[in-house]
Scaffold this active site. Structure first.
Site, PDB file in Angstrom:
ATOM      1  N   LYS A   1      56.232  34.810  45.107  1.00 27.35           N
ATOM      2  CA  LYS A   1      54.816  34.479  45.322  1.00 27.35           C
ATOM      3  C   LYS A   1      54.238  34.176  43.955  1.00 27.35           C
ATOM      4  CE  LYS A   1      50.451  36.457  47.036  1.00 27.35           C
ATOM      5  NZ  LYS A   1      49.836  37.527  47.841  1.00 27.35           N
TER       6      LYS A   1
ATOM      7  N   ASP B   1      51.247  33.236  41.775  1.00 27.15           N
ATOM      8  CA  ASP B   1      49.786  33.318  41.872  1.00 27.15           C
ATOM      9  C   ASP B   1      49.129  32.646  40.667  1.00 27.15           C
ATOM     10  OD1 ASP B   1      47.352  34.115  42.949  1.00 27.15           O
ATOM     11  OD2 ASP B   1      48.046  36.151  43.356  1.00 27.15           O
TER      12      ASP B   1
ATOM     13  N   ASP C   1      42.662  34.747  50.851  1.00 25.76           N
ATOM     14  CA  ASP C   1      42.709  36.211  50.738  1.00 25.76           C
ATOM     15  C   ASP C   1      41.986  36.869  51.907  1.00 25.76           C
ATOM     16  OD1 ASP C   1      44.223  36.399  48.493  1.00 25.76           O
ATOM     17  OD2 ASP C   1      42.572  36.720  47.104  1.00 25.76           O
TER      18      ASP C   1
ATOM     19  N   ARG D   1      39.396  37.710  35.452  1.00 26.24           N
ATOM     20  CA  ARG D   1      39.626  38.892  36.300  1.00 26.24           C
ATOM     21  C   ARG D   1      39.899  40.137  35.444  1.00 26.24           C
ATOM     22  NH1 ARG D   1      44.584  39.470  40.638  1.00 26.24           N
ATOM     23  NH2 ARG D   1      43.625  41.066  41.912  1.00 26.24           N
TER      24      ARG D   1
END
Ligand code: GLA
Length: 730
Positions: A459, A461, A531, A423
């Site tokens: 959270k 990820d 998502d 990414r």
């Protein structure tokens, strides 16, 4: 924990010539034949048997299949285990040596020790049969007592023969933004393989869980179903082999591809658990078994209600700043929410995280965006009467980061080659096989929590796959251990975090739904389903995901329109009605909502609080599938005592002169009298049955007519239609 040893049976040849071993839960039974000196065999997996049935089981016809077939016993067959012994011999023959059964913390543990007929090489086949839920977990412990290392080239967790007939398999597939799609197919001769090789996450594409419908085309509320879930966070392989016998052969375990494992002398290789269930109440029945087991045993805080939250991601993306965060907190608090989660974009000193191409690993607050740090935000949350949560991605770094500058040796990459980056063109995976990296990853959470002990939610990820194979930590001759060691390292870190921070809520996110698996859930409270927050596509994804995972674990958020992934415009009512079937949250910029929209959300949040125990702790009954082409979908949850239920109905397509089925409810007490109340009502007039009562029998035999359209003022009409009904027994 109190451990009571209630039986130890050591079977010797003199004692019995044929020993049946029963592994049982309240409604489930696995019968094995474990005769000392013979192979371990499976005789039955299904409902409980009476003593008479058990006595005559063999005569009725049993598979007599090896319960954990090793390679080399009958080479043309598929195997659960393949070993190259220290002397190069590639065959293994395992015979029963002993059986033990004991009770451990409310479960019956059965261990059957097998030994190779020639080598000091052992496999213990283990079963944990829960006594409060209908689930049996199986795993193996592979022990090398040879003088030199052996090499394992296959190491399944379990094996099950399934009688042929008209058997169908239901499983999930997908991709980013389209996770958890259901596929159902009849099992035909040949080999069917469901697998994952992502390395880090494992549920974007295929899933490590399946259901077998034994009586023809899968039905939600009828027919016998076997369910299986591999409890693993890494690469897996599920195989269904159908050949010239009466049995489908189901194998499940860690994917051995590029993972040959050198087992040192005295080392024990423990495979992940394969959870098996059975129900004669269709797919939904098997789902209820999975959900109860999850809540009681496999999900962090599985029986504690979840907070209603606002997550900042789709609202502001990387545009984090103090006034903005404070405003969002005020807004969610004013709508009745209980938690605010600040997503990506809050960190990075030398390389501020303005977009996704830098700073992972530099978990220091960006003072340009947040001059007063996290502590100030936590205080503001407190002032608004809500809790505060934060996003991190601790397993990753970017080549543009202070961490990478300091520790280039910590990333996963092939020797002698530049790493492929992910990414942002710069993302890299940290090598969790390295204990120093494990300490560092633990330290990220520990640091944040020590500085801000009142952080309530994390959270977690994971936005990259293992695209480079190579550990800079593992020795040259152990590079093929990387996939496995990564997940051992991950587990070790999670254990440490949970030992120190047992109460914090942690969400497993991985580019959306990449970590919906029972390998991670024991440490995590929930997962981000996808998502893609488009309500219509979520109906399909959440439907599939609910096969194996309970609503309490499925984060489901109301977002803006046009949707940021598919650009569809659905009504707010529809988005609310879909999100309310999971763990409700919001993922939106409230500043951009009208007062009327905020008011609708405020009411929905208040209503959700009244039904939250039924949704999050109740039993699921799926009624009409969105995949069946009826232009609608419907499901419901019933409280375990059947005193309340919540019924959902969503139109999935709008056609003029369409005639949708009238949906029969399920799971109610037939003699109970249930009063109906519509939640999230937008219509000018109530439904004809608003406030009226019906018997559970009537509702389950006839159901209620649901109008296809909402009766709203002309200018408010649109093509979306949905209903949520709350049923309360008198
Ligand atoms: C992933 C997650 C999203 C969000 C972003 C942040 O894509 O799935 O929910 O957290 O990362 O970068």
């Amino acid at each position: 924990m109190k451990r009571i040893l209630f039986t130890i049976i050591l079977i010797s040849a003199a004692l019995v010539s044929m020993a049946q071993v029963r592994v049982t839960t309240p409604n489930l039974e696995l019968v094995l034949r474990a005769e000392k000196g013979s192979g371990l065999q499976v005789q039955h997996f299904g409902g409980r048997l009476s003593d008479t049935d058990l006595e005559n089981l063999s005569a009725a016809g049993v598979p007599n299949h090896n319960a954990y077939p090793p390679y080399g016993f009958w080479c043309p067959s598929e195997a659960s285990l393949a070993v190259t012994h220290a002397d190069g011999n590639m065959s293994t023959v395992l015979k029963v040596e002993g059986v033990s059964q004991e009770e451990d913390d409310g479960a019956q543990i059965t261990r059957i020790r097998l030994k190779d007929t020639v080598y000091p090489f052992y496999v213990t086949v283990c079963y944990r049969a829960y006594q409060d839920v209908d689930m049996i977990e199986t795993w193996t412990e592979i022990e090398n007592l040879e003088k030199k290392p052996v090499v394992l080239t296959r190491f399944d967790s379990g094996y099950l023969p399934i009688r042929r007939g008209d058997v169908w398999v239901s499983h999930l597939y997908g991709t980013w933004a389209n996770e958890g799609r259901v596929v159902q197919e009849r099992i035909e001769p040949g080999m069917m393989t469901i697998k994952n090789k992502d390395g880090i996450r494992n549920s974007h594409t295929d899933h490590a869980e399946v259901m077998f419908s034994l009586d023809g085309k899968p039905q939600e509320n009828a027919g016998r179903v076997i369910g299986a879930a591999l409890c693993y966070s890494g690469n897996y392989e599920l195989r269904i082999d159908t050949r010239d016998t009466d049995w489908h052969q189901f194998y499940a375990g860690i994917n051995p591809d590029n993972s040959a494992y050198t087992l040192a002398p005295k080392e024990i290789f423990v495979t992940p658990e394969l959870a098996l269930t059975y129900s004669d109440e269709g797919l939904s029945g098997a789902s209820r078994n999975f959900h109860r087991w999850a809540r009681n045993h496999k999900l962090a805080h599985g029986n504690e209600l979840r907070k209603i939250l606002l997550n900042s991601w789709e609202g502001v993306y990387f545009d984090i700043n103090e006034p903005g965060m404070d405003q969002m907190m005020a807004d969610i608090a004013s709508m009745g929410g209980e938690l605010f989660v600040m997503d990506d974009g809050w960190f990075g000193e030398k390389y501020p995280r303005l977009t996704d191409n830098c700073a992972l690993g530099d978990w220091k607050v960006d003072r340009n965006k947040l001059p007063n740090g996290i502590g100030w935000l936590v205080e503001q949350a407190d002032r608004h009467g809500i809790s505060f949560g934060i996003w991190i991605e601790p397993e990753m770094t970017n080549s543009v980061s202070e961490l990478y500058e300091k520790h280039p040796d910590w990333v996963i990459k092939a020797p002698e080659r530049d790493a492929l980056q992910g990414r942002g063109g710069t993302q890299l995976v940290l090598d969790l096989s390295n204990p120093a990296v494990q300490d560092y990853v633990f330290g990220i959470v520990d640091g944040i929590m020590t500085e801000n002990p009142r952080i309530d939610y994390i959270k977690w990820d994971a936005n990259m796959s293992l695209v480079n194979h190579g550990s800079q930590y593992l020795p040259k001759d152990r590079q093929s251990h990387l996939y496995i060691e990564y997940h051992r390292g991950f587990a070790a870190v999670c254990d440490r975090i949970r030992a120190k921070y047992p109460d914090v809520t942690i969400q497993a996110c991985a580019s959306g739904g990449g970590r919906a698996n029972y390998g991670v859930l024991p440490w995590f409270d929930e997962f981000w389903v996808s998502d893609n927050t488009d309500a219509l596509q979520r109906i399909h994804m959440q439907w599939g995901t609910s096969y194996f995972f309970p609503a309490i674990a499925m984060a489901s958020h109301i977002s803006a329109v046009p949707n940021h992934t598919v650009f569809r415009t659905t009504s707010l009512k529809y988005r609310i009605d879909v999100a309310m079937s999971g763990r409700l949250g919001m993922e939106i910029q409230p500043k951009n909502m009208t007062d009327e929209e905020k008011e609708l959300c405020r009411k929905a949040i208040a209503d959700y609080k009244t039904i939250r125990p039924v949704v999050q702790l109740g039993d699921i009954y799926r009624l009409v599938s969105p995949y069946d082409g009826h232009n609608m979908a419907s499901m419901m949850y019933c409280s375990q005592d059947k005193s309340q239920a919540v019924f959902y109905w969503w139109k999935t397509e709008t056609l003029y002169d369409d005639h949708l089925p009238r949906v029969k409810m399920a799971g109610l007490d037939p003699s109970g009298i249930y009063r109906i109340h519509e939640l999230n009502r937008i219509d000018n007039e109530p439904l004809p049955y608003e406030g009226l009562a019906f018997t559970g029998k009537f509702l389950m035999e006839n159901g209620l007519e649901i109008p296809l359209k909402h009766k709203v003022d002309y200018h408010k009409q649109n093509d979306w239609s949905s209903r949520v009904l709350h049923l309360v027994a008198e």
